[in-house]
Design a protein around this motif. Structure first.
Motif, PDB file in Angstrom:
ATOM      1  N   GLU A 110       0.837  -1.204   0.000  1.00 16.46           N
ATOM      2  CA  GLU A 110       0.000   0.000   0.000  1.00 16.46           C
ATOM      3  C   GLU A 110       0.872   1.255   0.000  1.00 16.46           C
ATOM      4  O   GLU A 110       0.586   2.223  -0.710  1.00 16.46           O
ATOM      5  CB  GLU A 110      -0.934   0.000   1.215  1.00 16.46           C
ATOM      6  CG  GLU A 110      -1.774   1.246   1.363  1.00 16.46           C
ATOM      7  CD  GLU A 110      -2.746   1.489   0.209  1.00 16.46           C
ATOM      8  OE1 GLU A 110      -3.117   2.660  -0.010  1.00 16.46           O
ATOM      9  OE2 GLU A 110      -3.141   0.522  -0.468  1.00 16.46           O
ATOM     10  N   THR A 111       1.945   1.245   0.759  1.00 19.09           N
ATOM     11  CA  THR A 111       2.855   2.391   0.796  1.00 19.09           C
ATOM     12  C   THR A 111       3.501   2.607  -0.568  1.00 19.09           C
ATOM     13  O   THR A 111       3.583   3.745  -1.050  1.00 19.09           O
ATOM     14  CB  THR A 111       3.928   2.187   1.885  1.00 19.09           C
ATOM     15  OG1 THR A 111       3.283   2.063   3.159  1.00 19.09           O
ATOM     16  CG2 THR A 111       4.903   3.342   1.926  1.00 19.09           C
ATOM     17  N   GLN A 112       3.930   1.533  -1.203  1.00 12.30           N
ATOM     18  CA  GLN A 112       4.515   1.658  -2.542  1.00 12.30           C
ATOM     19  C   GLN A 112       3.502   2.240  -3.522  1.00 12.30           C
ATOM     20  O   GLN A 112       3.844   3.106  -4.331  1.00 12.30           O
ATOM     21  CB  GLN A 112       4.983   0.286  -3.047  1.00 12.30           C
ATOM     22  CG  GLN A 112       6.217  -0.213  -2.359  1.00 12.30           C
ATOM     23  CD  GLN A 112       6.608  -1.602  -2.832  1.00 12.30           C
ATOM     24  OE1 GLN A 112       5.770  -2.435  -3.140  1.00 12.30           O
ATOM     25  NE2 GLN A 112       7.903  -1.854  -2.869  1.00 12.30           N
ATOM     26  N   THR A 113       2.265   1.794  -3.443  1.00 15.77           N
ATOM     27  CA  THR A 113       1.212   2.304  -4.327  1.00 15.77           C
ATOM     28  C   THR A 113       0.995   3.793  -4.085  1.00 15.77           C
ATOM     29  O   THR A 113       0.844   4.572  -5.031  1.00 15.77           O
ATOM     30  CB  THR A 113      -0.102   1.517  -4.104  1.00 15.77           C
ATOM     31  OG1 THR A 113       0.145   0.136  -4.399  1.00 15.77           O
ATOM     32  CG2 THR A 113      -1.220   2.036  -4.978  1.00 15.77           C
ATOM     33  N   GLN A 114       0.990   4.199  -2.827  1.00 11.96           N
ATOM     34  CA  GLN A 114       0.792   5.617  -2.505  1.00 11.96           C
ATOM     35  C   GLN A 114       1.952   6.477  -3.000  1.00 11.96           C
ATOM     36  O   GLN A 114       1.736   7.612  -3.452  1.00 11.96           O
ATOM     37  CB  GLN A 114       0.588   5.789  -0.999  1.00 11.96           C
ATOM     38  CG  GLN A 114      -0.739   5.251  -0.512  1.00 11.96           C
ATOM     39  CD  GLN A 114      -0.892   5.345   1.002  1.00 11.96           C
ATOM     40  OE1 GLN A 114       0.006   5.785   1.710  1.00 11.96           O
ATOM     41  NE2 GLN A 114      -2.044   4.918   1.493  1.00 11.96           N
ATOM     42  N   VAL A 115       3.162   5.959  -2.925  1.00 14.30           N
ATOM     43  CA  VAL A 115       4.322   6.700  -3.443  1.00 14.30           C
ATOM     44  C   VAL A 115       4.185   6.879  -4.956  1.00 14.30           C
ATOM     45  O   VAL A 115       4.365   7.984  -5.489  1.00 14.30           O
ATOM     46  CB  VAL A 115       5.647   5.992  -3.089  1.00 14.30           C
ATOM     47  CG1 VAL A 115       6.818   6.565  -3.880  1.00 14.30           C
ATOM     48  CG2 VAL A 115       5.912   6.084  -1.594  1.00 14.30           C
ATOM     49  N   ILE A 116       3.838   5.812  -5.645  1.00 10.64           N
ATOM     50  CA  ILE A 116       3.657   5.886  -7.103  1.00 10.64           C
ATOM     51  C   ILE A 116       2.553   6.874  -7.453  1.00 10.64           C
ATOM     52  O   ILE A 116       2.706   7.700  -8.363  1.00 10.64           O
ATOM     53  CB  ILE A 116       3.365   4.486  -7.680  1.00 10.64           C
ATOM     54  CG1 ILE A 116       4.621   3.620  -7.577  1.00 10.64           C
ATOM     55  CG2 ILE A 116       2.879   4.576  -9.123  1.00 10.64           C
ATOM     56  CD1 ILE A 116       4.373   2.145  -7.817  1.00 10.64           C
ATOM     57  N   ASP A 117       1.437   6.810  -6.724  1.00 10.21           N
ATOM     58  CA  ASP A 117       0.324   7.724  -6.976  1.00 10.21           C
ATOM     59  C   ASP A 117       0.709   9.180  -6.717  1.00 10.21           C
ATOM     60  O   ASP A 117       0.234  10.086  -7.412  1.00 10.21           O
ATOM     61  CB  ASP A 117      -0.895   7.344  -6.127  1.00 10.21           C
ATOM     62  CG  ASP A 117      -1.547   6.041  -6.569  1.00 10.21           C
ATOM     63  OD1 ASP A 117      -1.248   5.551  -7.685  1.00 10.21           O
ATOM     64  OD2 ASP A 117      -2.372   5.501  -5.787  1.00 10.21           O
ATOM     65  N   ALA A 118       1.564   9.407  -5.724  1.00 12.18           N
ATOM     66  CA  ALA A 118       1.996  10.778  -5.426  1.00 12.18           C
ATOM     67  C   ALA A 118       2.911  11.313  -6.528  1.00 12.18           C
ATOM     68  O   ALA A 118       2.872  12.501  -6.867  1.00 12.18           O
ATOM     69  CB  ALA A 118       2.712  10.815  -4.081  1.00 12.18           C
ATOM     70  N   ILE A 119       3.717  10.445  -7.126  1.00  9.06           N
ATOM     71  CA  ILE A 119       4.686  10.869  -8.146  1.00  9.06           C
ATOM     72  C   ILE A 119       4.042  11.034  -9.522  1.00  9.06           C
ATOM     73  O   ILE A 119       4.460  11.897 -10.304  1.00  9.06           O
ATOM     74  CB  ILE A 119       5.854   9.861  -8.203  1.00  9.06           C
ATOM     75  CG1 ILE A 119       6.649   9.931  -6.903  1.00  9.06           C
ATOM     76  CG2 ILE A 119       6.757  10.107  -9.395  1.00  9.06           C
ATOM     77  CD1 ILE A 119       7.705   8.852  -6.768  1.00  9.06           C
ATOM     78  N   LYS A 120       3.022  10.249  -9.828  1.00  8.56           N
ATOM     79  CA  LYS A 120       2.422  10.243 -11.177  1.00  8.56           C
ATOM     80  C   LYS A 120       2.106  11.633 -11.735  1.00  8.56           C
ATOM     81  O   LYS A 120       2.460  11.921 -12.877  1.00  8.56           O
ATOM     82  CB  LYS A 120       1.152   9.391 -11.188  1.00  8.56           C
ATOM     83  CG  LYS A 120       1.402   7.952 -11.492  1.00  8.56           C
ATOM     84  CD  LYS A 120       0.088   7.193 -11.568  1.00  8.56           C
ATOM     85  CE  LYS A 120       0.346   5.705 -11.635  1.00  8.56           C
ATOM     86  NZ  LYS A 120      -0.893   4.944 -11.605  1.00  8.56           N
ATOM     87  N   PRO A 121       1.442  12.487 -10.978  1.00 12.01           N
ATOM     88  CA  PRO A 121       1.098  13.797 -11.565  1.00 12.01           C
ATOM     89  C   PRO A 121       2.308  14.640 -11.976  1.00 12.01           C
ATOM     90  O   PRO A 121       2.186  15.564 -12.764  1.00 12.01           O
ATOM     91  CB  PRO A 121       0.319  14.510 -10.454  1.00 12.01           C
ATOM     92  CG  PRO A 121      -0.129  13.444  -9.521  1.00 12.01           C
ATOM     93  CD  PRO A 121       0.868  12.341  -9.647  1.00 12.01           C
ATOM     94  N   TYR A 122       3.469  14.296 -11.454  1.00 14.23           N
ATOM     95  CA  TYR A 122       4.665  15.082 -11.719  1.00 14.23           C
ATOM     96  C   TYR A 122       5.643  14.353 -12.640  1.00 14.23           C
ATOM     97  O   TYR A 122       6.801  14.751 -12.776  1.00 14.23           O
ATOM     98  CB  TYR A 122       5.364  15.430 -10.398  1.00 14.23           C
ATOM     99  CG  TYR A 122       4.455  16.143  -9.441  1.00 14.23           C
ATOM    100  CD1 TYR A 122       4.193  17.498  -9.569  1.00 14.23           C
ATOM    101  CD2 TYR A 122       3.811  15.441  -8.412  1.00 14.23           C
ATOM    102  CE1 TYR A 122       3.339  18.151  -8.695  1.00 14.23           C
ATOM    103  CE2 TYR A 122       2.966  16.084  -7.541  1.00 14.23           C
ATOM    104  CZ  TYR A 122       2.728  17.445  -7.682  1.00 14.23           C
ATOM    105  OH  TYR A 122       1.881  18.083  -6.820  1.00 14.23           O
TER     106      TYR A 122
END
Length: 172
Positions: free
Chosen positions: A64-76
């Motif tokens: 879940e933490t890895q998914t959240q990191v990826i989701d945070a980076i995607k827009p940028y």
């Protein structure tokens, strides 16, 4: 008459009775040993099921933490970031890392709380190895929460190496 009965050889049935009694005692001892082995197997199965359930919760928190990191980076991911965008991303990553660290640490407590019988040393060793893996994740995320931009190759590779080594030991 009493004297004669004492001197008389034992009846053939007496030896058979002794053999029967010895056989019954031996069978009883074998049954007790089988019961003890079955109880140990059942206890170990319960231990392993509890440990695996706790480990699955920890791994789910990591995923879940890895998914959240990826989701945070995607827009940028386009690469064209302003300094304001960079600060927003760093704040998001710091928050994700802090939350992930808390969740993974809590899951690690669940793994540590699984009671293992003292003579099940291999199960206890597996539990310790997994806890080292869990703690490496927590240390990594704690560092990322403090300063997500401090991502020098040396720092990242050291922490990743600790995670990889602890997981490899667990798998052994």
């Amino acid at each position: 008459m009493l004297f004669r009965s004492l001197l008389a050889p034992p009846h053939k049935g007496s030896a058979g009775l002794i053999v029967l009694i010895v056989a019954i005692v031996a069978l009883g001892l074998l049954a007790l040993a089988a019961l003890a082995a079955s109880a140990q197997f059942a206890a170990r199965t319960v231990e392993m099921n509890r440990l695996l359930t706790a480990i699955e919760k920890s791994e789910a928190a990591m995923e879940e933490t890895q998914t959240q990191v990826i989701d945070a980076i995607k827009p940028y991911s386009s690469g064209n970031m302003t300094s304001s965008d960079r600060q927003v991303l760093m704040d998001k990553l710091s928050k994700v890392a802090a939350q992930g660290s808390e969740q993974i640490a809590a899951a690690g407590v669940g793994v540590a709380d699984v009671r293992i019988l003292p003579w099940d040393t291999r199960v206890k060793d597996a539990q310790r190895a997994y806890l080292a893996h869990n703690q490496a994740w927590v240390a990594y995320l704690d560092a990322a929460a403090k300063d997500p931009q401090e991502r020098s190759e040396e720092h990242t590779s050291e922490l990743q190496s600790r995670v990889d080594i602890s997981y490899a030991v667990f798998c052994l």
